[in-house]
Scaffold this motif. Structure first.
Motif, PDB file in Angstrom:
ATOM      1  N   LEU A  76     -24.840  80.888  31.129  1.00  0.00           N
ATOM      2  CA  LEU A  76     -25.775  81.992  31.302  1.00  0.00           C
ATOM      3  C   LEU A  76     -25.624  82.666  32.670  1.00  0.00           C
ATOM      4  CD1 LEU A  76     -28.959  80.396  29.693  1.00  0.00           C
ATOM      5  CD2 LEU A  76     -27.527  82.219  28.740  1.00  0.00           C
ATOM      6  N   ALA A  77     -25.277  81.883  33.684  1.00  0.00           N
ATOM      7  CA  ALA A  77     -25.158  82.424  35.040  1.00  0.00           C
ATOM      8  C   ALA A  77     -23.747  82.924  35.355  1.00  0.00           C
ATOM      9  CB  ALA A  77     -25.551  81.347  36.044  1.00  0.00           C
ATOM     10  N   ARG A  88     -11.857  84.895  41.555  1.00  0.00           N
ATOM     11  CA  ARG A  88     -11.282  83.792  42.326  1.00  0.00           C
ATOM     12  C   ARG A  88     -12.359  82.943  42.980  1.00  0.00           C
ATOM     13  NH1 ARG A  88      -6.022  86.488  45.223  1.00  0.00           N
ATOM     14  NH2 ARG A  88      -4.862  86.777  43.286  1.00  0.00           N
ATOM     15  N   GLY A  89     -13.380  83.573  43.505  1.00  0.00           N
ATOM     16  CA  GLY A  89     -14.469  82.821  44.134  1.00  0.00           C
ATOM     17  C   GLY A  89     -15.209  81.948  43.132  1.00  0.00           C
ATOM     18  N   PHE A  90     -15.447  82.492  41.951  1.00  0.00           N
ATOM     19  CA  PHE A  90     -16.128  81.723  40.910  1.00  0.00           C
ATOM     20  C   PHE A  90     -15.270  80.543  40.468  1.00  0.00           C
ATOM     21  CE2 PHE A  90     -17.374  81.109  36.385  1.00  0.00           C
ATOM     22  CZ  PHE A  90     -18.680  80.726  36.607  1.00  0.00           C
ATOM     23  N   GLY A  91     -13.963  80.796  40.282  1.00  0.00           N
ATOM     24  CA  GLY A  91     -13.044  79.716  39.916  1.00  0.00           C
ATOM     25  C   GLY A  91     -12.945  78.661  41.005  1.00  0.00           C
ATOM     26  N   ALA A  92     -12.873  79.113  42.266  1.00  0.00           N
ATOM     27  CA  ALA A  92     -12.799  78.161  43.382  1.00  0.00           C
ATOM     28  C   ALA A  92     -14.078  77.337  43.481  1.00  0.00           C
ATOM     29  CB  ALA A  92     -12.548  78.904  44.690  1.00  0.00           C
ATOM     30  N   GLY A  93     -15.212  77.973  43.246  1.00  0.00           N
ATOM     31  CA  GLY A  93     -16.477  77.235  43.261  1.00  0.00           C
ATOM     32  C   GLY A  93     -16.531  76.184  42.163  1.00  0.00           C
ATOM     33  N   GLY A  94     -16.042  76.540  40.984  1.00  0.00           N
ATOM     34  CA  GLY A  94     -15.991  75.570  39.889  1.00  0.00           C
ATOM     35  C   GLY A  94     -15.079  74.402  40.206  1.00  0.00           C
ATOM     36  N   CYS A  95     -13.919  74.702  40.795  1.00  0.00           N
ATOM     37  CA  CYS A  95     -12.989  73.628  41.180  1.00  0.00           C
ATOM     38  C   CYS A  95     -13.613  72.733  42.248  1.00  0.00           C
ATOM     39  CB  CYS A  95     -11.680  74.215  41.686  1.00  0.00           C
ATOM     40  SG  CYS A  95     -10.674  74.953  40.391  1.00  0.00           S
TER      41      CYS A  95
END
Length: 110
Positions: A76-77, A88-95
């Motif tokens: 949802l977020a 890239r920031g979202f992917g890096a945060g997930g990693c």
């Protein structure tokens, strides 16, 4: 009978076809590796619940429910977070969160 060798030679000689074939092979290997790691992770969860937490194996259902709720909340977020952080920031945060979770799971509780 000579169709298969001709097709194989064509795939290896044609640059675009060989790139597609390589991508398919890498994707298949990646999917197989992911399935293997996911299976090991599922089995490890029961060991963590039993030996690490001292709970009955049926308590793993509670952990799966919490993980599912986290997945729904992240889904949802995701749109808003991707717009704010970029892809890239979202992917890096997930990693980074995944790495923290793996590190926390690998550390002894006491």
């Amino acid at each position: 009978m000579t169709t298969t060798p001709r097709t194989a030679r064509h795939l290896l000689r044609d640059r675009e076809a060989s790139l597609i074939l390589g991508a398919v092979l890498v994707s298949g290997f990646g999917s197989s590796a992911t399935a293997l790691v996911a299976g090991v992770n599922g089995a490890t969860l029961y060991a963590v619940v039993d030996a690490g937490l001292g709970r009955a194996p049926s308590w793993a259902g509670v952990l799966y429910a919490v993980r599912g709720a986290g997945s729904v909340a992240t889904g949802l977020a995701a749109g808003t977070l991707t717009r704010r952080l970029g892809e890239r920031g979202f992917g890096a945060g997930g990693c980074a969160l995944f790495g923290l979770g793996v590190a926390a799971r690998g550390c002894p509780a006491s």
